[in-house]
Enzyme design. Structure first.
Site, PDB file in Angstrom:
ATOM      1  N   LYS A  33     -53.542  11.791  70.875  1.00  0.00           N
ATOM      2  CA  LYS A  33     -53.480  10.552  70.393  1.00  0.00           C
ATOM      3  C   LYS A  33     -53.976  10.727  68.760  1.00  0.00           C
ATOM      4  O   LYS A  33     -53.465   9.970  67.661  1.00  0.00           O
ATOM      5  CB  LYS A  33     -54.413   9.538  70.911  1.00  0.00           C
ATOM      6  CG  LYS A  33     -54.156   8.146  70.297  1.00  0.00           C
ATOM      7  CD  LYS A  33     -54.870   7.131  71.266  1.00  0.00           C
ATOM      8  CE  LYS A  33     -54.925   5.737  70.581  1.00  0.00           C
ATOM      9  NZ  LYS A  33     -54.835   4.519  71.616  1.00  0.00           N
ATOM     10  N   LEU A  71     -52.253   0.802  71.334  1.00  0.00           N
ATOM     11  CA  LEU A  71     -53.601   0.218  70.993  1.00  0.00           C
ATOM     12  C   LEU A  71     -54.104   1.333  70.119  1.00  0.00           C
ATOM     13  O   LEU A  71     -54.079   2.702  70.347  1.00  0.00           O
ATOM     14  CB  LEU A  71     -54.465   0.304  72.392  1.00  0.00           C
ATOM     15  CG  LEU A  71     -55.855  -0.053  71.893  1.00  0.00           C
ATOM     16  CD1 LEU A  71     -55.649  -1.639  71.713  1.00  0.00           C
ATOM     17  CD2 LEU A  71     -56.587  -0.079  73.697  1.00  0.00           C
ATOM     18  N   ASN A  96     -52.403  -8.537  63.550  1.00  0.00           N
ATOM     19  CA  ASN A  96     -51.634  -8.552  64.804  1.00  0.00           C
ATOM     20  C   ASN A  96     -51.336  -9.923  65.011  1.00  0.00           C
ATOM     21  O   ASN A  96     -51.692 -10.960  64.660  1.00  0.00           O
ATOM     22  CB  ASN A  96     -52.319  -7.929  65.835  1.00  0.00           C
ATOM     23  CG  ASN A  96     -51.237  -7.851  67.112  1.00  0.00           C
ATOM     24  OD1 ASN A  96     -50.300  -7.281  67.063  1.00  0.00           O
ATOM     25  ND2 ASN A  96     -52.007  -7.905  68.165  1.00  0.00           N
ATOM     26  N   HIS A 101     -49.801 -12.179  68.444  1.00  0.00           N
ATOM     27  CA  HIS A 101     -49.984 -12.235  69.779  1.00  0.00           C
ATOM     28  C   HIS A 101     -49.241 -13.543  70.354  1.00  0.00           C
ATOM     29  O   HIS A 101     -49.424 -14.596  69.867  1.00  0.00           O
ATOM     30  CB  HIS A 101     -51.333 -12.333  70.366  1.00  0.00           C
ATOM     31  CG  HIS A 101     -51.400 -12.105  72.003  1.00  0.00           C
ATOM     32  ND1 HIS A 101     -50.949 -11.116  72.646  1.00  0.00           N
ATOM     33  CD2 HIS A 101     -51.676 -13.182  72.930  1.00  0.00           C
ATOM     34  CE1 HIS A 101     -50.809 -11.474  73.794  1.00  0.00           C
ATOM     35  NE2 HIS A 101     -51.487 -12.424  73.747  1.00  0.00           N
TER      36      HIS A 101
HETATM   37  C1  GRF Z   1     -43.809 -10.679  69.745  1.00  0.00           C
HETATM   38  O1  GRF Z   1     -43.545 -11.637  70.620  1.00  0.00           O
HETATM   39  C2  GRF Z   1     -45.183 -10.465  69.321  1.00  0.00           C
HETATM   40  O2  GRF Z   1     -46.040 -11.566  69.490  1.00  0.00           O
HETATM   41  C3  GRF Z   1     -45.612  -9.352  70.185  1.00  0.00           C
HETATM   42  O3  GRF Z   1     -44.536  -8.536  70.548  1.00  0.00           O
HETATM   43  C4  GRF Z   1     -43.195  -9.335  70.280  1.00  0.00           C
HETATM   44  C5  GRF Z   1     -42.519  -8.474  69.252  1.00  0.00           C
HETATM   45  O4  GRF Z   1     -41.246  -8.962  69.024  1.00  0.00           O
HETATM   46  N1  GRF Z   1     -46.784  -8.700  69.761  1.00  0.00           N
HETATM   47  P1  GRF Z   1     -40.351  -8.597  67.922  1.00  0.00           P
HETATM   48  O5  GRF Z   1     -39.904  -7.014  68.001  1.00  0.00           O
HETATM   49  O6  GRF Z   1     -41.046  -8.989  66.614  1.00  0.00           O
HETATM   50  O7  GRF Z   1     -39.046  -9.200  67.899  1.00  0.00           O
END
Ligand code: GRF
Length: 204
Positions: free
Chosen positions: A65, A92, A107, A109
């Site tokens: 990694k 990660l 990031n 989520h």
């Molecule tokens: C999104 O739902 C984001 O929140 C999560 O991964 C997904 C990525 O989707 N972390 P995309 O590749 O941007 O369409």
């Protein structure tokens, strides 16, 4: 202007939303680089179309990694990247990587953290039967889906919603929220104080 790299592994719809926000001038920054660990990712095609440099760095090509991340860092340094935007990057980052770019990695989520961490944030919220879920943009720290929260937006789950309709609502919300958070960052309006993010007014 701030130099930005996006890290993505998949479809790249958030990456597209960020590209659009840069093109429209909402985000006044240089979107210079896509770092991708998956040769089949839709994000690659999107970068090509917009003339954004692509660094395809696959974990399988490195013995550890550390070596894998070294390669990523090399690309980031070549482009003088100042802000790293993770948009569906399915790995990660190591504590060393995070501390090197401390306070400069974002990031997104697809749930209201700290609820529903992990890769199935939308599905887990749907199956749990909560009536409200949402989207979180946060600074990245050493733990998964952790780190100081920048912006959150709630999304209601109606009785008529299916997993698919909820996914659609969440992604629409993501595409609005992520550019806003990036804009706040590049305007220097985010300050981390005791794990909490304070957002200052424009110019203040
Ligand atoms: C999104 O739902 C984001 O929140 C999560 O991964 C997904 C990525 O989707 N972390 P995309 O590749 O941007 O369409």
């Amino acid at each position: 202007m701030t130099n930005i790299a996006v890290l993505a592994s998949g479809r790249g719809s958030n990456f597209s939303a960020i590209i659009r926000a840069v093109k429209r001038g909402l985000i006044k920054a240089n979107l210079l680089l896509l770092v991708c660990d998956n040769p089949k990712a839709g994000a690659i095609e999107k970068a090509k179309r917009s003339g954004i440099r692509i660094a395809l760095v696959e974990r399988k090509d490195f013995s550890s990694k550390i070596e894998f991340e070294k390669k990523i860092i090399q690309h980031l340094e070549e482009c003088n990247i100042e802000l790293i935007v993770m948009a569906g990057f399915m790995r990660l980052l190591s504590p060393d990587f995070v501390s090197r770019y401390k306070g400069r990695i974002l990031n997104i989520h697809p749930a209201l953290l700290p609820s529903f961490k992990g890769v199935e944030g939308i599905k887990d919220a749907f199956n749990c039967g909560v009536k409200v879920t949402g989207v979180t943009v946060h600074f990245v720290d050493e733990e998964m889906d952790h780190g100081p929260i920048i912006l959150q937006k709630a999304v209601k789950i109606e009785g008529s919603d299916t997993l698919e309709s909820l996914e659609e609502k969440i992604h629409k919300t993501e595409h609005l929220l992520y550019p806003q958070a990036i804009k706040l960052f590049i305007e220097g309006r985010l300050k981390i104080e005791e794990r909490k993010v304070k957002v200052s007014n424009p110019g203040g």
